[in-house]
Design an enzyme around this catalytic site. Sequence first.
Site, PDB file in Angstrom:
ATOM      1  N   CYS A 340       0.835  -1.203   0.000  1.00  0.00           N
ATOM      2  CA  CYS A 340       0.000   0.000   0.000  1.00  0.00           C
ATOM      3  C   CYS A 340       0.874   1.259   0.000  1.00  0.00           C
ATOM      4  O   CYS A 340       1.559   1.528  -0.971  1.00  0.00           O
ATOM      5  CB  CYS A 340      -0.956  -0.045   1.184  1.00  0.00           C
ATOM      6  SG  CYS A 340      -2.390   1.066   0.994  1.00  0.00           S
ATOM      7  N   HIS A 437      -3.507  -5.550   1.159  1.00  0.00           N
ATOM      8  CA  HIS A 437      -3.203  -5.878   2.545  1.00  0.00           C
ATOM      9  C   HIS A 437      -3.591  -7.336   2.813  1.00  0.00           C
ATOM     10  O   HIS A 437      -4.579  -7.828   2.280  1.00  0.00           O
ATOM     11  CB  HIS A 437      -4.006  -4.990   3.501  1.00  0.00           C
ATOM     12  CG  HIS A 437      -3.559  -3.565   3.525  1.00  0.00           C
ATOM     13  ND1 HIS A 437      -2.384  -3.161   4.099  1.00  0.00           N
ATOM     14  CD2 HIS A 437      -4.147  -2.443   3.027  1.00  0.00           C
ATOM     15  CE1 HIS A 437      -2.264  -1.852   3.972  1.00  0.00           C
ATOM     16  NE2 HIS A 437      -3.308  -1.394   3.326  1.00  0.00           N
TER      17      HIS A 437
END
Length: 491
Positions: A340, A437
């Site tokens: 991310c 994630h």
Amino acid sequence: MAKAIMLQGTGSDVGKTVLVAGLCRAARRRGLKVRPFKPQNMSNNAAVADLPGDNRAGGGEIGRAQWLQAMACGVAPTVHMNPVLLKPQSDIGSQVVVQGKVFGEARARDYQAMKGRLMDAVLDSWAKVGEGADLVIVEGAGSAAEINLRSRDIANMGFATHADVPVILVGDIDRGGVIASVAGTHLILPEGDRRMIAGYLINKFRGDVSLFDDGIKAIEKFTGWRCFGVVPWLKAAVRLPSEDSVVLERLASGEKRALKVAVPTLARIANFDDLDPLKAEPQVEVVFVPPGKKLPEDAGLVVIPGSKSTIGDLIKFRENGWDRDLIAHRKRGGYVVGICGGYQMLGRMVRDPDGIEGSVTEAEGLGLLDIETMMEPEKTVRNSSARSVPFGLPLEGYEIHLGRTTGPDTARPSAIINGVEDGAISADGKVIGTYLHGLFSADAFRAAYLESLGVRNGGIDYRAEVGRALDEVAAELERHLDCDAIFGLAR
């Protein structure tokens, strides 16, 4: 409305999250339909939850703790389990998420004025979360005795008195001063709030519990409150995902193992539980490197985690000298994974022309991937099914990010997420970036990736390990707390 009880602390990080998760699992083991609830949470460790009644694609954000507590209850998490989530972006301000969606941004002082308007959302979610449940276990935030904030409180006594939920106070004996903290809470609470407290419990006791018998007598003398039990240090808790980044300050290097994974502790680190499946591997040592310390030269893998403030953390990354350490790591043949915000940092440039993250509108990246990121107002929040491109194995996880990433290295995607190419891989295959994630939670992928680094996989079923840890915590609580009396308090 379901019956409910609430755990509030004498301070932050007293162990409320694990206690609520354990009590949720204990109640479930008794056949109760139980749900977690936290009116207000502050954390950059977020999870994606369902938006009940919303047929649009995507989901909403809640604290990772409520995701874990929902797992303990054996139910899917919903945004109503944590209606107000504060995600710190700076030392004085946070993004405010209400019922899963971004509500706005606020400095600490402005947020205090905003709280009155948020109580309606809290009570609306409160009504929804209890539908069809036998019991709701509520977690407070911070200290029950923050009387300076009491007039607009929605997280502790403000909620408890409004919803008429009995409270059990939690004191942490490991940090010291637990008698004073419990007695002091009794002393300074206004009478109306004090009446909501049905008793207390002591958490994180090391050694012979009977040695605190005189402490219990002293607290009873000062407060008149009953003790529901003394909980020992819960060894299984370390195997549970942690939400509060304060735990990173206490993580130390353990015994030497086949692979050392270095994780720079970013100022606005987010979703650092992405590393938990690696920590569970017997041949892997995960080291969180604090600011001011060099990335260890013997690390085989560096993972740059998510960030709530990519540009700000990228600037701090350079100030710490981690950029030089990372280049040296690559020259030694080391591997890098960016997740991310960490993925965005690995590129050539991060731009934020609208000032979404703050006043600094661009920063030069670390240059390990030939990509650029442009911050955009629309936020991607969704649970995702994916597949690893280099390993051809299924992945599972979620996306919570701002920004669009482009560039030549995206022609080598790291994953296919919901049918769309994601991430980038360097030409030599040793640097991987992704917006997904939770990728290390996929057991088969984690095993294959570790084997590609020359590490034998431990054959761990990570989600099952978390489930077993919850069972062990619940069993310990049943052993040391009067759970019948605790559940009997609910109204």
